[in-house]
Scaffold this motif. Sequence first.
Motif, PDB file in Angstrom:
ATOM      1  N   HIS A 235      83.919 -54.700  78.208  1.00  0.00           N
ATOM      2  CA  HIS A 235      84.069 -55.945  78.954  1.00  0.00           C
ATOM      3  C   HIS A 235      85.201 -55.812  79.958  1.00  0.00           C
ATOM      4  O   HIS A 235      85.095 -56.230  81.102  1.00  0.00           O
ATOM      5  CB  HIS A 235      84.351 -57.103  77.987  1.00  0.00           C
ATOM      6  N   CYS A 236      86.327 -55.264  79.513  1.00  0.00           N
ATOM      7  CA  CYS A 236      87.473 -54.908  80.351  1.00  0.00           C
ATOM      8  C   CYS A 236      88.230 -56.107  80.930  1.00  0.00           C
ATOM      9  O   CYS A 236      89.082 -55.918  81.815  1.00  0.00           O
ATOM     10  CB  CYS A 236      87.063 -53.952  81.474  1.00  0.00           C
ATOM     11  N   ASP A 237      87.960 -57.307  80.438  1.00  0.00           N
ATOM     12  CA  ASP A 237      88.699 -58.484  80.922  1.00  0.00           C
ATOM     13  C   ASP A 237      88.711 -59.568  79.846  1.00  0.00           C
ATOM     14  O   ASP A 237      88.456 -60.737  80.134  1.00  0.00           O
ATOM     15  CB  ASP A 237      88.074 -59.012  82.208  1.00  0.00           C
ATOM     16  N   LEU A 238      89.017 -59.173  78.616  1.00  0.00           N
ATOM     17  CA  LEU A 238      88.954 -60.126  77.505  1.00  0.00           C
ATOM     18  C   LEU A 238      90.239 -60.936  77.379  1.00  0.00           C
ATOM     19  O   LEU A 238      90.952 -60.879  76.384  1.00  0.00           O
ATOM     20  CB  LEU A 238      88.634 -59.414  76.196  1.00  0.00           C
ATOM     21  N   LEU A 239      90.540 -61.692  78.407  1.00  0.00           N
ATOM     22  CA  LEU A 239      91.600 -62.686  78.340  1.00  0.00           C
ATOM     23  C   LEU A 239      91.071 -63.945  77.669  1.00  0.00           C
ATOM     24  O   LEU A 239      89.861 -64.097  77.451  1.00  0.00           O
ATOM     25  CB  LEU A 239      92.137 -62.990  79.733  1.00  0.00           C
ATOM     26  N   ASN A 240      91.942 -64.858  77.356  1.00  0.00           N
ATOM     27  CA  ASN A 240      91.539 -66.043  76.583  1.00  0.00           C
ATOM     28  C   ASN A 240      90.446 -66.846  77.271  1.00  0.00           C
ATOM     29  O   ASN A 240      89.517 -67.351  76.635  1.00  0.00           O
ATOM     30  CB  ASN A 240      92.747 -66.939  76.303  1.00  0.00           C
ATOM     31  N   GLY A 241      90.518 -66.967  78.604  1.00  0.00           N
ATOM     32  CA  GLY A 241      89.551 -67.789  79.323  1.00  0.00           C
ATOM     33  C   GLY A 241      88.149 -67.242  79.314  1.00  0.00           C
ATOM     34  O   GLY A 241      87.206 -67.956  79.664  1.00  0.00           O
ATOM     35  N   ASN A 242      87.989 -65.988  78.913  1.00  0.00           N
ATOM     36  CA  ASN A 242      86.661 -65.386  78.849  1.00  0.00           C
ATOM     37  C   ASN A 242      86.121 -65.331  77.424  1.00  0.00           C
ATOM     38  O   ASN A 242      85.129 -64.645  77.169  1.00  0.00           O
ATOM     39  CB  ASN A 242      86.690 -63.979  79.450  1.00  0.00           C
ATOM     40  N   PRO A 272      81.580 -48.776  81.891  1.00  0.00           N
ATOM     41  CA  PRO A 272      81.795 -47.789  80.839  1.00  0.00           C
ATOM     42  C   PRO A 272      83.260 -47.365  80.774  1.00  0.00           C
ATOM     43  O   PRO A 272      83.904 -47.139  81.806  1.00  0.00           O
ATOM     44  CB  PRO A 272      80.908 -46.615  81.273  1.00  0.00           C
ATOM     45  N   CYS A 273      83.775 -47.266  79.567  1.00  0.00           N
ATOM     46  CA  CYS A 273      85.170 -46.869  79.382  1.00  0.00           C
ATOM     47  C   CYS A 273      85.361 -46.361  77.960  1.00  0.00           C
ATOM     48  O   CYS A 273      84.482 -46.506  77.109  1.00  0.00           O
ATOM     49  CB  CYS A 273      86.116 -48.043  79.646  1.00  0.00           C
ATOM     50  N   GLU A 274      86.514 -45.791  77.691  1.00  0.00           N
ATOM     51  CA  GLU A 274      86.883 -45.446  76.333  1.00  0.00           C
ATOM     52  C   GLU A 274      87.127 -46.735  75.554  1.00  0.00           C
ATOM     53  O   GLU A 274      87.723 -47.685  76.079  1.00  0.00           O
ATOM     54  CB  GLU A 274      88.138 -44.574  76.329  1.00  0.00           C
ATOM     55  N   ARG A 275      86.672 -46.778  74.307  1.00  0.00           N
ATOM     56  CA  ARG A 275      86.774 -48.005  73.510  1.00  0.00           C
ATOM     57  C   ARG A 275      88.217 -48.473  73.381  1.00  0.00           C
ATOM     58  O   ARG A 275      88.486 -49.681  73.349  1.00  0.00           O
ATOM     59  CB  ARG A 275      86.162 -47.779  72.131  1.00  0.00           C
ATOM     60  N   ALA A 276      89.159 -47.519  73.315  1.00  0.00           N
ATOM     61  CA  ALA A 276      90.558 -47.887  73.127  1.00  0.00           C
ATOM     62  C   ALA A 276      91.096 -48.690  74.293  1.00  0.00           C
ATOM     63  O   ALA A 276      91.969 -49.542  74.114  1.00  0.00           O
ATOM     64  CB  ALA A 276      91.398 -46.634  72.909  1.00  0.00           C
ATOM     65  N   PHE A 277      90.583 -48.453  75.500  1.00  0.00           N
ATOM     66  CA  PHE A 277      91.049 -49.243  76.639  1.00  0.00           C
ATOM     67  C   PHE A 277      90.642 -50.698  76.483  1.00  0.00           C
ATOM     68  O   PHE A 277      91.451 -51.605  76.703  1.00  0.00           O
ATOM     69  CB  PHE A 277      90.508 -48.697  77.961  1.00  0.00           C
ATOM     70  N   ASP A 278      89.388 -50.948  76.133  1.00  0.00           N
ATOM     71  CA  ASP A 278      88.911 -52.324  76.011  1.00  0.00           C
ATOM     72  C   ASP A 278      89.703 -53.086  74.951  1.00  0.00           C
ATOM     73  O   ASP A 278      90.038 -54.266  75.122  1.00  0.00           O
ATOM     74  CB  ASP A 278      87.418 -52.328  75.674  1.00  0.00           C
ATOM     75  N   ARG A 341      97.950 -48.171  75.313  1.00  0.00           N
ATOM     76  CA  ARG A 341      98.592 -49.483  75.491  1.00  0.00           C
ATOM     77  C   ARG A 341      99.241 -49.669  76.858  1.00  0.00           C
ATOM     78  O   ARG A 341      99.425 -50.804  77.326  1.00  0.00           O
ATOM     79  CB  ARG A 341      99.626 -49.729  74.396  1.00  0.00           C
ATOM     80  N   GLY A 342      99.602 -48.576  77.554  1.00  0.00           N
ATOM     81  CA  GLY A 342     100.212 -48.713  78.870  1.00  0.00           C
ATOM     82  C   GLY A 342      99.228 -48.802  80.014  1.00  0.00           C
ATOM     83  O   GLY A 342      99.588 -49.221  81.121  1.00  0.00           O
ATOM     84  N   VAL A 343      97.975 -48.434  79.757  1.00  0.00           N
ATOM     85  CA  VAL A 343      96.991 -48.384  80.851  1.00  0.00           C
ATOM     86  C   VAL A 343      96.636 -49.772  81.380  1.00  0.00           C
ATOM     87  O   VAL A 343      96.483 -49.930  82.602  1.00  0.00           O
ATOM     88  CB  VAL A 343      95.735 -47.610  80.409  1.00  0.00           C
ATOM     89  N   PRO A 344      96.494 -50.808  80.538  1.00  0.00           N
ATOM     90  CA  PRO A 344      96.194 -52.123  81.118  1.00  0.00           C
ATOM     91  C   PRO A 344      97.237 -52.598  82.120  1.00  0.00           C
ATOM     92  O   PRO A 344      96.889 -53.242  83.117  1.00  0.00           O
ATOM     93  CB  PRO A 344      96.148 -53.039  79.883  1.00  0.00           C
ATOM     94  N   GLY A 345      98.511 -52.268  81.889  1.00  0.00           N
ATOM     95  CA  GLY A 345      99.535 -52.652  82.855  1.00  0.00           C
ATOM     96  C   GLY A 345      99.333 -51.986  84.199  1.00  0.00           C
ATOM     97  O   GLY A 345      99.492 -52.612  85.259  1.00  0.00           O
TER      98      GLY A 345
END
Length: 405
Positions: A235-242, A272-278, A341-345
């Motif tokens: 999904h790559c954008d699982l913030l609260n609003g989603n 598509p991405c590595e599961r750990a990123f999501d 953990r640093g990649v989303p930043g």
Amino acid sequence: MAEQARNPELSRKTNYIPLSYNPHSSHSSATHLILTLFPDWNPTDLSFIRFTDGITNTLLKCVNSTKDQDDDAVLLRAYGRETGILIDRERTHTPPPCECSSHALLSAHGLAPALLARFNNGLLYRYVAGRVCKVQDLSVRDVSLAIAARLGQWHGVLPVDRPIDRPDPSPFLPPGPAESENSLWGVLDKWTNALPSGTPEQAARKQELLRELRFLAEKSGLKGLDGGEGLIFGHCDLLNGNVIVLPQPTGAAAAASTETKVHFIDYEYATPCERAFDIANHFAEWGGFDCDYNRIPTAPVRREFIHKYLESYHAHKAASSPRTVTEEDVDALMKEVDAYRGVPGFYWGIWALIQETISQIDFDYAAYAEIRLGEYWAWKKVVSGEVSAAEAGLREARWASEESS
């Protein structure tokens, strides 16, 4: 029963609407789109509810007063200005990491509401009844575990190493050439290369961030760190609003289950991405747009989430013979997520630098970019051994914490 179910030819006739939503004439342009989709509806019966949780798009709920207020409601989502720089809206390949075909794919697997039509600068799709999560809801245990279960389902049923069968693969798209498969790393490459370079300062920063991207993709060991599972469709954008918390069932169904269930919306960044990123990206969103690092889940909280995720992932990936999740499985994925953990930043920092140059929304993207990139720099200092987690700031200290809450 909604019009779509009553008339199966409706979507085929109105897959693509050659009109645009205009924020300066919101009601009239939205009404025009809805009436093109449903020409038998009366404009005097329509009302629009604006949702304002996002910082890039416009989201409107259209309600027809003569019909069911939820089941027959339509969501109109219009893209922000020039967001095509960031998001591929129109690619037609399979598996499809572009928003429109992603939505159609997810809908075919019961993971998204029915996509009704695409228009020039947005989508029309069915409304999902429920409650939009607040930032603080993400740390509520039953909500968190419901998100873990849903995310495991996503990753388990949407493999990306082979074409996924679905009827009429691109009915919502205007004609155009297919392109090659994308991924998290392709997105980062596209975004970083799209950074402005008009001033010496911008050019220097762009080169710095391109060097960091090369480090991440080629030297960090993160690219391909997937636990042997291969890429998943993230999904790559699982913030609260989603995240939508679904209503509790009533009647006989209520007695059968009281388990909290959630639904994910907005698939514009799905790829598509590595599961750990999501997963790491979702944990980063616990801090919200304010980046309140006191909310970041600690190791025991992440461990419970990951255990639930793995149970769901294996149950959906091999439904006929799901395997038992072991502590070793959890340990392995914990390490993968920890490494990411640093990649989303970095990801959202680059995104915000681009938004700062194109968006007309009243949000301080420049300041947000500095905060998110600061997360990346803090992570890099820790993994390089330059500083300890405690010395790197609250986010890294909170991530390393063994407290249970």
